[in-house]
Structure formats: C-alpha cells, structure tokens
Design an enzyme around this catalytic site. Structure first.
Site, mmCIF file in Angstrom:
data_model
loop_
_atom_site.group_PDB
_atom_site.id
_atom_site.type_symbol
_atom_site.label_atom_id
_atom_site.label_comp_id
_atom_site.label_asym_id
_atom_site.label_seq_id
_atom_site.Cartn_x
_atom_site.Cartn_y
_atom_site.Cartn_z
ATOM 1 N N GLY A 23 0.847 -1.191 0.000
ATOM 2 C CA GLY A 23 0.000 0.000 0.000
ATOM 3 C C GLY A 23 0.874 1.229 0.000
ATOM 4 N N ILE A 24 0.278 2.414 0.224
ATOM 5 C CA ILE A 24 1.100 3.620 0.195
ATOM 6 C C ILE A 24 2.148 3.614 1.300
ATOM 7 C CG2 ILE A 24 -0.149 5.432 -1.062
ATOM 8 C CD1 ILE A 24 -1.546 6.135 1.545
ATOM 9 N N SER A 25 1.874 2.901 2.386
ATOM 10 C CA SER A 25 2.870 2.911 3.455
ATOM 11 C C SER A 25 3.936 1.839 3.269
ATOM 12 C CB SER A 25 2.177 2.751 4.808
ATOM 13 O OG SER A 25 1.276 1.690 4.781
ATOM 14 N N GLY A 26 3.866 1.091 2.181
ATOM 15 C CA GLY A 26 4.912 0.103 1.920
ATOM 16 C C GLY A 26 4.363 -1.309 1.987
ATOM 17 N N PRO A 27 5.269 -2.288 1.809
ATOM 18 C CA PRO A 27 4.816 -3.678 1.762
ATOM 19 C C PRO A 27 4.403 -4.233 3.127
ATOM 20 C CG PRO A 27 7.166 -3.497 1.235
ATOM 21 C CD PRO A 27 6.708 -2.138 1.600
ATOM 22 N N VAL A 28 3.483 -5.174 3.075
ATOM 23 C CA VAL A 28 3.106 -5.921 4.277
ATOM 24 C C VAL A 28 3.798 -7.282 4.164
ATOM 25 C CG1 VAL A 28 1.157 -6.985 5.496
ATOM 26 C CG2 VAL A 28 0.897 -4.711 4.484
ATOM 27 N N ASP A 140 -12.102 4.564 4.409
ATOM 28 C CA ASP A 140 -11.321 4.075 3.279
ATOM 29 C C ASP A 140 -11.823 2.688 2.874
ATOM 30 O OD1 ASP A 140 -9.359 4.421 1.365
ATOM 31 O OD2 ASP A 140 -7.762 3.560 2.589
HETATM 32 N N1 LIG Z 1 -3.217 -8.873 7.595
HETATM 33 C C1 LIG Z 1 -2.912 -9.013 6.308
HETATM 34 N N2 LIG Z 1 -2.716 -10.233 5.770
HETATM 35 C C2 LIG Z 1 -2.398 -10.361 4.459
HETATM 36 N N3 LIG Z 1 -2.251 -9.335 3.601
HETATM 37 C C3 LIG Z 1 -2.426 -8.102 4.085
HETATM 38 C C4 LIG Z 1 -2.759 -7.861 5.456
HETATM 39 N N4 LIG Z 1 -2.884 -6.526 5.643
HETATM 40 C C5 LIG Z 1 -2.639 -5.969 4.457
HETATM 41 N N5 LIG Z 1 -2.370 -6.894 3.508
HETATM 42 C C6 LIG Z 1 -2.078 -6.639 2.083
HETATM 43 O O1 LIG Z 1 -1.296 -5.483 1.971
HETATM 44 C C7 LIG Z 1 -2.010 -4.474 1.241
HETATM 45 C C8 LIG Z 1 -1.706 -3.123 1.831
HETATM 46 O O2 LIG Z 1 -2.135 -3.116 3.173
HETATM 47 P P1 LIG Z 1 -2.815 -1.827 3.807
HETATM 48 O O3 LIG Z 1 -4.028 -1.496 2.980
HETATM 49 O O4 LIG Z 1 -3.036 -2.062 5.253
HETATM 50 O O5 LIG Z 1 -1.651 -0.793 3.583
HETATM 51 P P2 LIG Z 1 -1.697 0.762 3.278
HETATM 52 O O6 LIG Z 1 -0.289 1.171 3.018
HETATM 53 O O7 LIG Z 1 -2.412 1.442 4.372
HETATM 54 O O8 LIG Z 1 -2.543 0.736 1.949
HETATM 55 P P3 LIG Z 1 -3.386 1.866 1.188
HETATM 56 O O9 LIG Z 1 -2.517 2.284 0.075
HETATM 57 O O10 LIG Z 1 -4.613 1.095 0.727
HETATM 58 O O11 LIG Z 1 -3.738 2.921 2.175
HETATM 59 C C9 LIG Z 1 -3.493 -4.876 1.337
HETATM 60 O O12 LIG Z 1 -4.239 -4.366 0.242
HETATM 61 C C10 LIG Z 1 -3.379 -6.386 1.312
HETATM 62 O O13 LIG Z 1 -3.233 -6.863 0.005
#
Ligand SMILES: Nc1ncnc2c1ncn2[C@@H]1O[C@H](COP(=O)(O)OP(=O)(O)OP(=O)(O)O)[C@@H](O)[C@H]1O
Length: 464
Positions: A23-28, A140
């Site tokens: 996501g925008i904050s980086g990889p999970v 969101d």
């Molecule tokens: N608990 C989890 N288990 C597996 N995959 C996950 C999990 N949490 C997040 N992900 C994966 O990582 C991606 C990004 O996570 P998340 O949406 O929390 O991050 P973000 O940086 O806040 O994203 P965004 O750009 O949507 O604001 C999700 O769309 C999903 O594909």
C-alpha cells in the site's frame, strides 16, 4: 537488511522479502512467531502521528470476527536498503489473511450468485456495524481493504487498514476518498475545503461522517452484483482522478441498472443499492438498517452473476487501481496535525505502567496490556454533537431534541467544568436554553469538551 535495531526480531522471524501486498505505506510482510511457529502479517509504518492514530483506531476495532486482528505493536529503529539512516517505525503484528483481496478472489470464482453477494455483503456490513457502534468511521472502505482469511470456501472476510479511520465526533472533516468510492458529501466537503483555503468565507463547516462508509458500501455492493462501478469516467485516460463528468454523476447520484447485467438481479438487491447510493446523507440507509434489510436477513436468490467475468479483466482492474493510487496521492488533505509526545517522555501513569522499553530501545505493547478504552461519558457528548449537526428533517424543533440530549450529557458529566461553563455561556437554565442557540456553534463547543476528555483517556500514546 542493514542496521536493524529491532526488538521484533527477538520474538518474530520476519521474512523481509515476502510481500503479501503493498500500500502507500509500503509492503506488508510475513513473520513467524518463534515461540509458537504461528504466522502473522507485519505492516511497517513510519512512526508519525497519523500512524499512531491508525494503531489506536485499529486497536479499538480489533477483536471482532470481521476485523483483521491487531495483536501487538513494536516501535523499532529500522534501516531499509537504500536508506541513509535508520528511522523509527511502528511494526503492526496482524492476523495473517491468506485468502486474497475481495474482488481478486471473486474474479476467480465460478458460480458466484446473488446469494453469495448477499452473504459477502453481510460480513462486510457486520465489520462496519462494529466500527459505527463505537462511533468510528473507516473512511477508506474499498475492495483492497477487504481480505479473505484463507482459500477455503467458508473463509471469512475481514476489514483491514485503519489508516484513515477516525472518531466520528463531528470532526470528520478530512475528505478522504478514492474515485469510485466517493460520496456526494465528501465532494461537497472538498469543495468547501478548497473555498476555505482560498479564503472565501463560509459559515457552514463541512463534514464527513459514517454515512460516507455507507456510500462506499453501496459502491462495493454494486460492483459485487455487476462487476463494474456505478460511476465511471467518460474520459478514462484523463489524468485527473475525478473528472468533471464523473463528479457530476456522483453529485447527482446518476447511475444505471443496465438490463444486461441487472435484468435478473432481485429488486431487494437493487433496493439496497438505491438506498445506499442515495445522494442525501440524511436519507441514506444506516448500517443498522442495512443489516436488517430482507436482502440480507432472508435467503437471496441463487441467480448466477456476471461480476467475476468483468472483474477478471486485468486492464480494468489495473486502471481502477492506478486511478485510486493517483487519487490518493493527490487528493488527500492532511488531517489537523496532532502533537504527540515521544512515548519515552509520556507521564501518564497508566501509560508508563504499560510501556515496556526493550533492551534495544524498542517499545512493545501487547494486546492484554494496552486496551484502549473510550471515556465512558463521551457517548452522551457525541450524541449532543450528532443532534446539533444532523437534526432529523421531520422535527419542528431540533433545539428541543438537543436539549434532551444535553440533559443526559449533564447527568453523565456532572463534574465536567468545561461543560458547565459552555452551558452557562449559552444561557442554559438547568433544563433548556433560555434563548435560541446556533446548533452548529454548539456542536463545535461540545467538540472542545470531548477534546478535554481525551487528556484523561487511556491513550496508547500521550497527546500533547
Ligand atoms: N493482515 C494481512 N494479511 C495479508 N495481507 C495483508 C494484510 N494486511 C494488508 N495486507 C495486504 O497489503 C495491502 C496493503 O495493506 P494496507 O491497505 O493495510 O496498507 P496501506 O499502506 O495502508 O494501503 P493503502 O494504500 O490502501 O492505504 C493490502 O491491500 C493487502 O493486500
């Protein structure tokens, strides 16, 4: 990875190379707990006020079967490859969701029926009801934030990403939206915000509340049923996230039930969509109404849907995702800055008791140590704000309704000096106001009472 000063590695074996999603904050990433061998997802975010807000909101909502659980949070200095120095980051240890994102999974499904769509909707609705019951708006809601637990057919769906979640206490003023999921009042809010920034005075504050989540739900259900969004751009190549024609369609609630995809969809399903994509937020269905709608409570028809076919068109889905990304970058207006004291200097005794500073300087909270509890009397104050901001249309005398809510708030906040002072200033006679009161002003004054409560709230991080 170089120079990682990370207490998380004492307890978890983190696979820094395996990315579950980005996501925008980086990889999970994936991590294995050394003591149990259990796998978790690790979301890494820079330690900023916004990230702390995310942690706080997620912590409050965690524990519901339709919400991705947040188990613990580490605060560690980390240096990723390509970075010149280490930075303080929060590492969120999350329930691992192994079954993929909502639309990706559905696109792979054969035999996806309206009954499946209704069952899917119910799960999402239960997550939203959980949040709304705590007066939290997610802000969101989108398919990428709805994840399946595993690949089994019975897998539950859960809501993740609390990066934009906020208390809906009348201060949800930040327009947060993505092109296909934006509700009319968010556009209105954005318009007002722009006008404010260009110094043209406006007396009406713009608002953004739980009804936006309901709008987003309407869009998600629409796509579940037919495979494409209700509002789409006439100029898909336009670099603007929302072009004029799309904006016009959203503002006027113009969308269609094209016969080809919708001809066999039940009237009950269409009724839900219509009531959620309703332009006027006052008229829009609430989450309670949704979970009690016959489309969800009674068995929906077993009609085969075309949505997986449309969803499996990669180009369409990519275009949508790109638009979202561009839009997120361009359109998000920063929240009011919150000053957060460094955790080390927090003097709140509860906080001090809870914080556990590891050998390496990392800070580590566990779920049983740090439940975040809302102030018990806050609800009655929020009720007053809600009644001021959203008086019911059919009511002749909204002030009387507010007065009744204030009587409850006074009982529950009898010691609150800020409340007493505000009521005195507004000629409160102990029962009602002696004069007519400007309800929107009163809402803002009550907001300050809530803010004063927050200093005694059991916050994970101390507010300055
Ligand atoms: N608990 C989890 N288990 C597996 N995959 C996950 C999990 N949490 C997040 N992900 C994966 O990582 C991606 C990004 O996570 P998340 O949406 O929390 O991050 P973000 O940086 O806040 O994203 P965004 O750009 O949507 O604001 C999700 O769309 C999903 O594909």
């Amino acid at each position: 990875m170089a120079n990682v000063v990370a207490s998380i590695t004492d307890e978890y074996d983190v696979n820094w190379n395996q990315k579950l999603g980005t996501g925008i904050s980086g990889p999970v990433r994936v991590a294995t707990k050394r003591s149990t061998g259990e796998n978790f997802a690790i979301k890494v975010v820079l330690d900023r006020p916004k990230a702390r807000q995310e942690v706080q909101m997620h912590w409050m909502c965690s524990g519901h079967p339709q919400v991705v659980s947040l188990f613990e949070v580490f605060r560690n200095e980390l240096q990723f490859p390509g970075e010149s120095e280490s930075q303080c980051r929060l590492l969120l240890v999350l329930e691992l969701m192994d079954g993929g994102e909502l639309f990706y999974r559905i696109s792979k499904q054969h035999g996806f029926t309206e009954r499946h769509a209704a069952a899917t909707t119910m799960q999402i609705a239960l997550a939203v009801r959980h949040l709304h019951s705590m007066n939290i708006a997610h802000r969101d809601l989108k398919p990428e934030n709805l994840l399946y637990k595993n690949s089994s057919e019975e897998s539950p769906i859960k809501l993740c990403d609390f990066g934009f979640a906020k208390h809906d206490n009348g201060d949800l003023m930040t327009p947060q939206f993505t092109p296909y999921y934006v509700s009319p009042q968010v556009l209105e809010a954005q318009r007002r915000h722009r006008r404010d920034r260009t110094s043209v005075a406006t007396s009406t504050p713009y608002t953004y509340d739980k009804s936006c989540d309901m709008w987003s739900l309407g869009v998600i259900i629409y796509i579940l049923l037919c495979g494409y969004p209700p509002f789409y751009s006439e100029h898909p190549t336009s670099r603007r996230a929302i072009d004029r024609s799309m904006r016009r369609k959203i503002m006027s609630g113009t969308y269609q039930f094209a016969d080809r995809e919708w001809g066999r969809v039940s009237n009950r399903a269409k009724d839900v969509v219509k009531k959620l994509l309703c332009v006027d937020p006052h008229e829009r269905m609430t989450i309670e109404e949704l979970v009690q709608h016959p489309w969800l409570t009674e068995e929906a028809p077993d009609t085969l849907l075309q949505s997986p076919v449309y969803m499996s068109n990669k180009a369409n889905m990519q275009e949508t995702a790109l638009l979202h990304d561009g839009h997120l970058k361009k359109m998000r207006i920063p929240d009011r800055p919150t000053n957060l004291k460094p955790i080390e200097s927090a003097i709140n005794p509860i906080l001090c008791k809870r914080k556990e500073i590891s050998r390496q300087g990392g800070i580590h909270f566990t779920a049983h140590e740090a439940p975040i509890v809302d102030h018990p009397s806050a609800k009655s104050l929020r009720d007053v704000i809600a009644k001021c901001m959203y008086p019911k249309r059919e009511i002749d005398n909204p002030q009387a309704e507010v007065e009744t809510a204030i009587q409850v708030a006074v009982k529950e906040n009898s010691e609150n000096k800020v409340l007493t002072q505000i009521l005195e200033e507004n000629s409160w006679n102990g029962d009602k106001f002696d004069t007519d009161v400007e309800l929107m002003d009163l809402a803002h004054q009550f907001k300050t009472i809530l803010e004063s409560l927050s200093t005694t709230k059991l916050y994970m991080y101390a507010k300055e």
